[in-house]
Design a protein around this motif. Structure first.
Motif, PDB file in Angstrom:
ATOM      1  N   ASN A  52       0.831  -1.214   0.000  1.00  0.00           N
ATOM      2  CA  ASN A  52       0.000   0.000   0.000  1.00  0.00           C
ATOM      3  C   ASN A  52       0.859   1.254   0.000  1.00  0.00           C
ATOM      4  O   ASN A  52       0.589   2.199  -0.745  1.00  0.00           O
ATOM      5  CB  ASN A  52      -0.877   0.019   1.254  1.00  0.00           C
ATOM      6  CG  ASN A  52      -2.141  -0.765   1.068  1.00  0.00           C
ATOM      7  OD1 ASN A  52      -2.411  -1.245  -0.016  1.00  0.00           O
ATOM      8  ND2 ASN A  52      -2.900  -0.902   2.127  1.00  0.00           N
ATOM      9  N   LEU A  53       1.882   1.261   0.863  1.00  0.00           N
ATOM     10  CA  LEU A  53       2.748   2.443   0.963  1.00  0.00           C
ATOM     11  C   LEU A  53       3.464   2.694  -0.356  1.00  0.00           C
ATOM     12  O   LEU A  53       3.565   3.836  -0.825  1.00  0.00           O
ATOM     13  CB  LEU A  53       3.753   2.244   2.100  1.00  0.00           C
ATOM     14  CG  LEU A  53       4.708   3.403   2.314  1.00  0.00           C
ATOM     15  CD1 LEU A  53       3.937   4.628   2.749  1.00  0.00           C
ATOM     16  CD2 LEU A  53       5.745   3.064   3.333  1.00  0.00           C
ATOM     17  N   THR A  56       1.138   4.181  -2.928  1.00  0.00           N
ATOM     18  CA  THR A  56       0.894   5.603  -2.674  1.00  0.00           C
ATOM     19  C   THR A  56       2.087   6.448  -3.123  1.00  0.00           C
ATOM     20  O   THR A  56       1.910   7.509  -3.729  1.00  0.00           O
ATOM     21  CB  THR A  56       0.630   5.826  -1.185  1.00  0.00           C
ATOM     22  OG1 THR A  56      -0.289   4.856  -0.739  1.00  0.00           O
ATOM     23  CG2 THR A  56       0.081   7.195  -0.933  1.00  0.00           C
ATOM     24  N   ALA A  57       3.306   5.948  -2.828  1.00  0.00           N
ATOM     25  CA  ALA A  57       4.502   6.708  -3.216  1.00  0.00           C
ATOM     26  C   ALA A  57       4.580   6.835  -4.737  1.00  0.00           C
ATOM     27  O   ALA A  57       4.857   7.918  -5.265  1.00  0.00           O
ATOM     28  CB  ALA A  57       5.750   6.019  -2.682  1.00  0.00           C
ATOM     29  N   SER A  59       2.065   6.717  -6.795  1.00  0.00           N
ATOM     30  CA  SER A  59       0.965   7.583  -7.208  1.00  0.00           C
ATOM     31  C   SER A  59       1.353   9.053  -7.076  1.00  0.00           C
ATOM     32  O   SER A  59       1.109   9.854  -7.983  1.00  0.00           O
ATOM     33  CB  SER A  59      -0.263   7.259  -6.359  1.00  0.00           C
ATOM     34  OG  SER A  59      -1.146   8.341  -6.344  1.00  0.00           O
ATOM     35  N   VAL A  60       1.969   9.406  -5.940  1.00  0.00           N
ATOM     36  CA  VAL A  60       2.389  10.794  -5.736  1.00  0.00           C
ATOM     37  C   VAL A  60       3.500  11.159  -6.709  1.00  0.00           C
ATOM     38  O   VAL A  60       3.536  12.257  -7.268  1.00  0.00           O
ATOM     39  CB  VAL A  60       2.839  10.984  -4.270  1.00  0.00           C
ATOM     40  CG1 VAL A  60       3.489  12.337  -4.077  1.00  0.00           C
ATOM     41  CG2 VAL A  60       1.662  10.838  -3.340  1.00  0.00           C
ATOM     42  N   TYR A  61       4.398  10.193  -6.946  1.00  0.00           N
ATOM     43  CA  TYR A  61       5.553  10.435  -7.815  1.00  0.00           C
ATOM     44  C   TYR A  61       5.117  10.732  -9.244  1.00  0.00           C
ATOM     45  O   TYR A  61       5.664  11.602  -9.915  1.00  0.00           O
ATOM     46  CB  TYR A  61       6.445   9.204  -7.753  1.00  0.00           C
ATOM     47  CG  TYR A  61       7.672   9.258  -8.611  1.00  0.00           C
ATOM     48  CD1 TYR A  61       8.747  10.079  -8.254  1.00  0.00           C
ATOM     49  CD2 TYR A  61       7.791   8.475  -9.746  1.00  0.00           C
ATOM     50  CE1 TYR A  61       9.877  10.114  -9.017  1.00  0.00           C
ATOM     51  CE2 TYR A  61       8.924   8.513 -10.517  1.00  0.00           C
ATOM     52  CZ  TYR A  61       9.965   9.335 -10.151  1.00  0.00           C
ATOM     53  OH  TYR A  61      11.091   9.368 -10.917  1.00  0.00           O
ATOM     54  N   GLN A  68      -3.834   5.813  -5.595  1.00  0.00           N
ATOM     55  CA  GLN A  68      -4.443   5.969  -4.272  1.00  0.00           C
ATOM     56  C   GLN A  68      -5.819   5.332  -4.223  1.00  0.00           C
ATOM     57  O   GLN A  68      -6.246   4.848  -3.172  1.00  0.00           O
ATOM     58  CB  GLN A  68      -4.497   7.446  -3.913  1.00  0.00           C
ATOM     59  CG  GLN A  68      -3.106   8.045  -3.937  1.00  0.00           C
ATOM     60  CD  GLN A  68      -3.008   9.342  -3.204  1.00  0.00           C
ATOM     61  OE1 GLN A  68      -3.894   9.713  -2.466  1.00  0.00           O
ATOM     62  NE2 GLN A  68      -1.907  10.041  -3.405  1.00  0.00           N
ATOM     63  N   PHE A  70      -6.504   2.568  -5.878  1.00  0.00           N
ATOM     64  CA  PHE A  70      -6.192   1.149  -5.713  1.00  0.00           C
ATOM     65  C   PHE A  70      -5.958   0.836  -4.244  1.00  0.00           C
ATOM     66  O   PHE A  70      -6.413  -0.193  -3.734  1.00  0.00           O
ATOM     67  CB  PHE A  70      -4.945   0.774  -6.514  1.00  0.00           C
ATOM     68  CG  PHE A  70      -5.162   0.739  -7.993  1.00  0.00           C
ATOM     69  CD1 PHE A  70      -6.434   0.679  -8.518  1.00  0.00           C
ATOM     70  CD2 PHE A  70      -4.088   0.756  -8.858  1.00  0.00           C
ATOM     71  CE1 PHE A  70      -6.638   0.649  -9.871  1.00  0.00           C
ATOM     72  CE2 PHE A  70      -4.283   0.732 -10.221  1.00  0.00           C
ATOM     73  CZ  PHE A  70      -5.551   0.678 -10.723  1.00  0.00           C
ATOM     74  N   VAL A  71      -5.215   1.718  -3.554  1.00  0.00           N
ATOM     75  CA  VAL A  71      -4.941   1.486  -2.135  1.00  0.00           C
ATOM     76  C   VAL A  71      -6.245   1.442  -1.343  1.00  0.00           C
ATOM     77  O   VAL A  71      -6.416   0.605  -0.452  1.00  0.00           O
ATOM     78  CB  VAL A  71      -4.004   2.575  -1.579  1.00  0.00           C
ATOM     79  CG1 VAL A  71      -3.833   2.430  -0.093  1.00  0.00           C
ATOM     80  CG2 VAL A  71      -2.660   2.487  -2.256  1.00  0.00           C
TER      81      VAL A  71
END
Lengths: 109, 165
Positions: A52-53, A56-57, A59-61, A68, A70-71
């Motif tokens: 999950n982490l 997210t990383a 996705s932000v990148y 997010q 998907f998470v």
């Protein structure tokens, strides 16, 4: 909020991959070294959260909100999985009076 | 020192404590702390919606469910099954090999640019809600069926069979 998110701007993406890989490996080792079914289940949760982490990383990148979402779906799935898994563990405990997974080795036949 | 490395260290530290604690209740408490550090990671990435959902769903619901299940079973340190030492060593070596493989493949990628927030409002509820209810509307509806079937399955499994009692 501004200065909190500014601290992250200097972190390379590789550091996030590294962190997630370490947590995932700890989860793998936890599944292998423990015999308590609940602790094994918790190690699986640990692996799920490492992924999950990382999602997210990424996705932000990439500036893409899909990661997010998907998470969010993975979290809904984890809740369903925990409910069914713990029900199975409770049933095993009721039948064998133990949650040692070595008691379950008769399942292999 | 950057706050990310401190939180990352705490995550790894508590995760190791989760799998090494002898008492299962301590394992769960360490898992709560691990997930709390994950929530801080989400806040650092400005994924505010996921931070709140992680806090409510994982810490508030899933781990409390774990604790209740553990309390239903009369377990303590003496009844905790322990694996043989050589299996533990083999497991740690196996996990270490897995980690080394991944780290080596990351090193082969070379240096990566920093994680820059291209869009500061990316992880906010407003933005994620638009994506969720436009592009991912069908998976969202299907996940409700998944949750219903999980609920039915859990009740079916956990209730006692009246014929055998």
């Amino acid at each position: 909020m501004e200065n909190i998110t500014n601290t992250i701007q200097t972190i390379p993406l590789n550091e996030y991959i590294l962190l997630s890989a370490i947590i995932f490996s700890i989860g793998v080792v936890g599944v292998l070294i423990r015999r308590n079914a609940i602790v094994i289940f918790m190690s699986v949760e640990l692996m799920l959260n490492a992924v999950n982490l990382l999602l997210t990383a990424f996705s932000v990148y990439h500036g893409d909100a899909s990661g997010q979402v998907f998470v969010f779906f993975i979290m809904a799935l984890a809740a369903a999985e925990v409910a069914v898994g713990l029900a199975i563990i409770v049933m095993v405990y009721r039948n064998t009076n133990s949650i040692d997974i070595n008691v379950l080795n008769r399942l292999k036949w | 020192m950057n706050i990310f490395y401190f939180i990352a260290f705490l995550s790894v530290f508590f995760a190791i404590l989760v799998i090494t604690a002898k008492n299962p209740v301590h394992s769960i408490l360490y898992l709560i702390l691990t997930f709390f550090t994950f929530t801080i990671h989400y806040i650092l990435l400005n994924a505010q919606f996921l931070a709140i959902v992680n806090f409510i769903v994982y810490l508030g619901a899933i781990l409390v469910l774990f604790l209740y299940t553990l309390m239903l079973m009369n377990l303590n340190k003496e009844s905790e099954p322990v694996k043989a030492n050589f299996i533990k060593i083999a497991a740690v070596i196996g996990g270490g090999c897995f980690l080394v493989t991944i780290v080596a493949s990351i090193k082969a990628l070379g240096a990566s640019p920093a994680v820059i927030l291209k869009d500061p409002s990316l992880g906010l509820v407003k933005n994620l809600g638009k994506v969720l209810f436009n592009e991912y509307l069908l998976p969202f509806e299907v996940s409700s069926v998944l949750l219903l079937s999980a609920m039915v399955g859990a009740v079916l499994l956990a209730t006692k069979d009246p014929k055998t009692v």
